[in-house]
Scaffold this motif. Structure first.
Motif, PDB file in Angstrom:
ATOM      1  N   GLN A  57      -5.307  -3.804  -3.597  1.00  0.00           N
ATOM      2  CA  GLN A  57      -4.900  -3.627  -2.202  1.00  0.00           C
ATOM      3  C   GLN A  57      -3.932  -2.441  -2.090  1.00  0.00           C
ATOM      4  O   GLN A  57      -3.062  -2.260  -2.934  1.00  0.00           O
ATOM      5  CB  GLN A  57      -4.210  -4.885  -1.693  1.00  0.00           C
ATOM      6  N   THR A  58      -4.112  -1.635  -1.035  1.00  0.00           N
ATOM      7  CA  THR A  58      -3.270  -0.451  -0.855  1.00  0.00           C
ATOM      8  C   THR A  58      -2.736  -0.380   0.570  1.00  0.00           C
ATOM      9  O   THR A  58      -3.290  -0.970   1.500  1.00  0.00           O
ATOM     10  CB  THR A  58      -4.058   0.837  -1.145  1.00  0.00           C
ATOM     11  N   LEU A  59      -1.650   0.368   0.718  1.00  0.00           N
ATOM     12  CA  LEU A  59      -1.066   0.642   2.027  1.00  0.00           C
ATOM     13  C   LEU A  59      -0.450   2.032   1.986  1.00  0.00           C
ATOM     14  O   LEU A  59       0.373   2.327   1.115  1.00  0.00           O
ATOM     15  CB  LEU A  59       0.018  -0.393   2.355  1.00  0.00           C
ATOM     16  N   GLN A  60      -0.857   2.893   2.920  1.00  0.00           N
ATOM     17  CA  GLN A  60      -0.292   4.237   3.042  1.00  0.00           C
ATOM     18  C   GLN A  60       0.682   4.235   4.218  1.00  0.00           C
ATOM     19  O   GLN A  60       0.277   4.094   5.362  1.00  0.00           O
ATOM     20  CB  GLN A  60      -1.398   5.279   3.255  1.00  0.00           C
ATOM     21  N   VAL A  70       3.467   8.238   1.411  1.00  0.00           N
ATOM     22  CA  VAL A  70       4.012   7.324   0.399  1.00  0.00           C
ATOM     23  C   VAL A  70       3.121   6.094   0.361  1.00  0.00           C
ATOM     24  O   VAL A  70       2.946   5.409   1.378  1.00  0.00           O
ATOM     25  CB  VAL A  70       5.463   6.936   0.733  1.00  0.00           C
ATOM     26  N   GLY A  71       2.560   5.824  -0.790  1.00  0.00           N
ATOM     27  CA  GLY A  71       1.620   4.721  -0.915  1.00  0.00           C
ATOM     28  C   GLY A  71       2.192   3.534  -1.654  1.00  0.00           C
ATOM     29  O   GLY A  71       3.017   3.680  -2.557  1.00  0.00           O
ATOM     30  N   MET A  72       1.762   2.337  -1.254  1.00  0.00           N
ATOM     31  CA  MET A  72       2.090   1.104  -1.964  1.00  0.00           C
ATOM     32  C   MET A  72       0.785   0.502  -2.463  1.00  0.00           C
ATOM     33  O   MET A  72      -0.222   0.479  -1.725  1.00  0.00           O
ATOM     34  CB  MET A  72       2.802   0.111  -1.043  1.00  0.00           C
ATOM     35  N   THR A  73       0.787   0.020  -3.681  1.00  0.00           N
ATOM     36  CA  THR A  73      -0.442  -0.479  -4.302  1.00  0.00           C
ATOM     37  C   THR A  73      -0.167  -1.796  -5.007  1.00  0.00           C
ATOM     38  O   THR A  73       0.790  -1.901  -5.785  1.00  0.00           O
ATOM     39  CB  THR A  73      -0.998   0.535  -5.311  1.00  0.00           C
ATOM     40  N   ALA A  74      -1.029  -2.773  -4.757  1.00  0.00           N
ATOM     41  CA  ALA A  74      -0.916  -4.087  -5.412  1.00  0.00           C
ATOM     42  C   ALA A  74      -2.172  -4.332  -6.229  1.00  0.00           C
ATOM     43  O   ALA A  74      -3.237  -4.596  -5.668  1.00  0.00           O
ATOM     44  CB  ALA A  74      -0.723  -5.184  -4.376  1.00  0.00           C
ATOM     45  N   ASP A  75      -2.057  -4.174  -7.547  1.00  0.00           N
ATOM     46  CA  ASP A  75      -3.155  -4.594  -8.411  1.00  0.00           C
ATOM     47  C   ASP A  75      -2.791  -5.935  -9.046  1.00  0.00           C
ATOM     48  O   ASP A  75      -1.720  -6.485  -8.783  1.00  0.00           O
ATOM     49  CB  ASP A  75      -3.471  -3.522  -9.451  1.00  0.00           C
ATOM     50  N   THR A 186       1.981  17.205  -7.370  1.00  0.00           N
ATOM     51  CA  THR A 186       1.854  15.914  -6.680  1.00  0.00           C
ATOM     52  C   THR A 186       2.738  14.881  -7.357  1.00  0.00           C
ATOM     53  O   THR A 186       3.122  15.043  -8.521  1.00  0.00           O
ATOM     54  CB  THR A 186       0.390  15.428  -6.689  1.00  0.00           C
ATOM     55  N   LEU A 187       3.072  13.823  -6.607  1.00  0.00           N
ATOM     56  CA  LEU A 187       3.826  12.706  -7.159  1.00  0.00           C
ATOM     57  C   LEU A 187       3.112  11.375  -6.962  1.00  0.00           C
ATOM     58  O   LEU A 187       3.614  10.343  -7.391  1.00  0.00           O
ATOM     59  CB  LEU A 187       5.228  12.642  -6.531  1.00  0.00           C
ATOM     60  N   ASN A 188       1.976  11.382  -6.278  1.00  0.00           N
ATOM     61  CA  ASN A 188       1.177  10.175  -6.128  1.00  0.00           C
ATOM     62  C   ASN A 188       0.603   9.802  -7.486  1.00  0.00           C
ATOM     63  O   ASN A 188       0.003  10.648  -8.180  1.00  0.00           O
ATOM     64  CB  ASN A 188       0.054  10.425  -5.118  1.00  0.00           C
ATOM     65  N   LEU A 189       0.773   8.555  -7.906  1.00  0.00           N
ATOM     66  CA  LEU A 189       0.380   8.162  -9.256  1.00  0.00           C
ATOM     67  C   LEU A 189      -1.109   8.353  -9.513  1.00  0.00           C
ATOM     68  O   LEU A 189      -1.508   8.849 -10.579  1.00  0.00           O
ATOM     69  CB  LEU A 189       0.782   6.706  -9.515  1.00  0.00           C
ATOM     70  N   ALA A 190      -1.944   7.976  -8.545  1.00  0.00           N
ATOM     71  CA  ALA A 190      -3.388   8.141  -8.711  1.00  0.00           C
ATOM     72  C   ALA A 190      -3.761   9.615  -8.770  1.00  0.00           C
ATOM     73  O   ALA A 190      -4.607  10.034  -9.575  1.00  0.00           O
ATOM     74  CB  ALA A 190      -4.124   7.441  -7.570  1.00  0.00           C
ATOM     75  N   HIS A 191      -3.133  10.423  -7.910  1.00  0.00           N
ATOM     76  CA  HIS A 191      -3.398  11.858  -7.905  1.00  0.00           C
ATOM     77  C   HIS A 191      -2.903  12.507  -9.188  1.00  0.00           C
ATOM     78  O   HIS A 191      -3.553  13.415  -9.741  1.00  0.00           O
ATOM     79  CB  HIS A 191      -2.728  12.493  -6.682  1.00  0.00           C
ATOM     80  N   LEU A 192      -1.750  12.072  -9.689  1.00  0.00           N
ATOM     81  CA  LEU A 192      -1.248  12.561 -10.976  1.00  0.00           C
ATOM     82  C   LEU A 192      -2.244  12.280 -12.096  1.00  0.00           C
ATOM     83  O   LEU A 192      -2.464  13.129 -12.967  1.00  0.00           O
ATOM     84  CB  LEU A 192       0.084  11.894 -11.303  1.00  0.00           C
ATOM     85  N   SER A 193      -2.830  11.100 -12.072  1.00  0.00           N
ATOM     86  CA  SER A 193      -3.811  10.738 -13.090  1.00  0.00           C
ATOM     87  C   SER A 193      -4.990  11.716 -13.085  1.00  0.00           C
ATOM     88  O   SER A 193      -5.436  12.184 -14.142  1.00  0.00           O
ATOM     89  CB  SER A 193      -4.312   9.309 -12.860  1.00  0.00           C
ATOM     90  N   LEU A 194      -5.466  12.050 -11.875  1.00  0.00           N
ATOM     91  CA  LEU A 194      -6.583  12.988 -11.765  1.00  0.00           C
ATOM     92  C   LEU A 194      -6.175  14.390 -12.216  1.00  0.00           C
ATOM     93  O   LEU A 194      -6.923  15.065 -12.938  1.00  0.00           O
ATOM     94  CB  LEU A 194      -7.082  13.033 -10.322  1.00  0.00           C
ATOM     95  N   ARG A 195      -5.004  14.845 -11.779  1.00  0.00           N
ATOM     96  CA  ARG A 195      -4.566  16.204 -12.111  1.00  0.00           C
ATOM     97  C   ARG A 195      -4.353  16.374 -13.618  1.00  0.00           C
ATOM     98  O   ARG A 195      -4.714  17.396 -14.194  1.00  0.00           O
ATOM     99  CB  ARG A 195      -3.277  16.527 -11.354  1.00  0.00           C
ATOM    100  N   ILE A 486      -7.551   4.460  -9.124  1.00  0.00           N
ATOM    101  CA  ILE A 486      -7.773   5.705  -8.374  1.00  0.00           C
ATOM    102  C   ILE A 486      -8.757   5.478  -7.232  1.00  0.00           C
ATOM    103  O   ILE A 486      -8.539   5.945  -6.105  1.00  0.00           O
ATOM    104  CB  ILE A 486      -8.269   6.808  -9.331  1.00  0.00           C
ATOM    105  N   ASP A 487      -9.848   4.767  -7.501  1.00  0.00           N
ATOM    106  CA  ASP A 487     -10.850   4.506  -6.456  1.00  0.00           C
ATOM    107  C   ASP A 487     -10.259   3.671  -5.312  1.00  0.00           C
ATOM    108  O   ASP A 487     -10.618   3.869  -4.154  1.00  0.00           O
ATOM    109  CB  ASP A 487     -12.055   3.771  -7.055  1.00  0.00           C
ATOM    110  N   ALA A 488      -9.354   2.751  -5.632  1.00  0.00           N
ATOM    111  CA  ALA A 488      -8.735   1.935  -4.585  1.00  0.00           C
ATOM    112  C   ALA A 488      -7.850   2.788  -3.677  1.00  0.00           C
ATOM    113  O   ALA A 488      -7.749   2.545  -2.470  1.00  0.00           O
ATOM    114  CB  ALA A 488      -7.905   0.819  -5.209  1.00  0.00           C
ATOM    115  N   ILE A 489      -7.221   3.844  -4.238  1.00  0.00           N
ATOM    116  CA  ILE A 489      -6.342   4.697  -3.451  1.00  0.00           C
ATOM    117  C   ILE A 489      -7.156   5.641  -2.573  1.00  0.00           C
ATOM    118  O   ILE A 489      -6.905   5.775  -1.365  1.00  0.00           O
ATOM    119  CB  ILE A 489      -5.416   5.515  -4.372  1.00  0.00           C
TER     120      ILE A 489
END
Length: 496
Positions: A57-60, A70-75, A186-195, A486-489
């Motif tokens: 679950q995500t929330l931007q 700023v994103g919040m993510t609940a895995d 970037t500082l978004n965790l999912a985006h950092l993973s991709l970069r 990443i796909d959830a974001i």
């Protein structure tokens, strides 16, 4: 978008700010704080069901699409920790009602407690690296005040070391964030993973990754833990218990999140370093636990050993190790809070923390004694309690990945943990009763109540591990597959 993701942060934060205005209304302070923790826990349980059925679950915040807002993510991993945090916090809160003292209650104890929970929950849910820093600081600033709450001489002395270490680590945290942002933009965790995956984890990025290990390792009590034994043994029992259960765990969580989502490409460097630090932490912590004859010192060194064992599984980087890590992470939060409450109660009754000066408490306080016995077996990984499964799977994972030395250290330190806590049990509860009811410095009235659910939890998590196996395995799979996060974001959209 799921607004419920924000509730475990928003509820304790809002209630804490309201309670600041009603400092002298102790009944309102107590009821408000308890309802806030319960509310955050209920929202976390609902989130668990949503993640289980619908995925991460995500929330931007502000309506901005990732990675710009700023994103919040609940895995599943973060939600399991949220639920455990609420359960442990509620028990420590109930203990504080009977033990913290009216003077401390009047000086913002409950708002500070809720602000600490806000920072912890925010750290578990944030999907943004700078927001992780902010949540860390909310948690730490609250802990700075709580550690000196009451103003005793030993609290002030130990607080100096605690604050100094965390200020230095926070500065290094900002430096690491700045370097990573300059490299990736970037500082978004999912985006950092991709970069990082696109650019390749070269020498510079690996160096930044090692800096993050230092930063979070200092906060988690990993190897550089000289500040922890004194800092965690000086505050009142309820505060020490919540520190032991949560504060180091947030640092461990940050390492796990960063090195499963972003820095997972050069495991022969970064994860080997984590494994070496974990092994040294377990060894040095176990030596401290065995060497001391002071209840507070023994229990705080056991906190250090737990941190090392959890991160040993990250070095192994296998599904078995990750499954064991999650089981043990939950167990460790529960059992460390229980042990600190038990240890604090013993000291409250006897007026001393020296085990050589206490004897025969089992005759006057049998329930306290047998609960301590269960906790001692559980923290040592003795069946059928909650510590067993996590340790078995972590050891299996380290052996499977070729880290035989790390698994051997884990097994050896487990025996040392058993010796250290049974040393307390045999000295304090067996032998001739030297302290009569009239000679006791306090009473257990009202203090045993919060220990019962924690004891039940460590028993049920051991004998009923299959009941949570589905959630734990889902969490392990999500951690090992960053594409799911990443796909959830980004939800299949083109990533800028």
């Amino acid at each position: 978008m799921n607004n419920l993701v924000l509730m475990p942060i928003l509820i304790p934060l809002t209630v804490g700010m309201i309670l600041v205005l009603f400092r002298h209304h102790l009944v309102l302070q107590r009821m408000g704080s308890m309802l806030a923790v319960l509310g955050a826990g209920i929202c976390s349980i609902i989130l668990l069901a949503q993640v289980n059925h619908e995925g991460i679950q995500t929330l931007q915040l502000g309506g901005w699409d990732a990675p710009f807002g700023v994103g919040m993510t609940a895995d599943m991993f973060s939600v399991l920790l949220l639920i455990t945090t609420s359960a442990v916090s509620l028990c420590c809160l109930l203990y504080a009602f009977r033990s913290i003292g009216r003077e401390r209650e009047k000086y913002f104890f409950y708002p500070l407690f809720l602000f600490l929970i806000t920072g912890v929950n925010g750290s578990f849910l944030t999907g943004d690296l700078f927001n992780l820093y902010v949540c860390f600081e909310v948690m730490l600033i609250s802990s700075y005040v709580l550690i000196v709450h009451g103003g005793t001489k030993i609290q002030l002395r130990e607080a100096f070391k605690y604050i100094l270490v965390n200020v230095v680590s926070s500065f290094l945290f900002l430096v690491a964030i700045a370097y990573l942002y300059s490299i990736t933009g970037t500082l978004n965790l999912a985006h950092l993973s991709l970069r990082v995956a696109e650019a390749g984890q070269d020498g510079l990025i690996t160096t930044v990754a090692l800096l993050f290990i230092i930063v979070f390792g200092m906060k988690a009590g990993l190897f550089l833990f000289f500040w922890l034994p004194g800092s965690y043994s000086s505050p009142p029992t309820a505060i020490a218990a919540i520190f032991a259960a949560l504060l180091t765990k947030v640092g461990i969580y940050a390492i796990i999140r960063m090195f499963t989502l972003i820095f997972y490409h050069e495991t022969q460097i970064t994860h080997l370093m984590i494994g070496i630090l974990a092994g040294l932490t377990m060894l040095l912590g176990a030596i401290g636990a065995v060497a001391f004859n002071d209840i507070k010192k023994i229990l705080t060194y056991n906190v250090i050993i737990g941190a090392g064992l959890v991160l040993a599984s990250l070095a192994a980087f296998t599904e078995d190790a990750f499954t064991g890590m999650i089981y043990y992470f939950i167990h460790d939060m529960i059992i460390k809070s229980l042990l600190f409450l038990l240890g604090g109660t013993i000291i409250f009754l006897t007026g001393t923390s020296k085990i050589k000066e206490i004897s025969g408490l089992i005759r006057t306080h049998p329930y306290l004694g047998w609960i301590f016995f269960i906790a001692a077996l559980s923290v040592s990984g003795i069946p059928p309690f909650s510590g067993l499964l996590g340790k078995v799977l972590i050891t299996k994972g380290t052996f499977y990945s070729g880290y035989y030395w790390l698994g051997a250290i884990g097994l050896m330190t487990s025996l040392m943990v058993l010796y250290s806590v049974m040393k307390i049990f045999m000295n304090v509860f067996w032998g001739e009763t030297t302290l009569s009811d009239e000679m006791e410095k306090g009473t257990t009235r009202g203090l045993m109540l919060p220990m019962v659910p924690l004891t039940a939890a460590t028993v049920l998590l051991g004998v009923g591990a299959e009941e949570v196996a589905e959630y734990v395995q889902t969490a392990a799979v999500q951690l090992l597959n960053p594409d799911l996060y990443i796909d959830a974001i980004f939800k299949g959209q083109r990533v800028p």
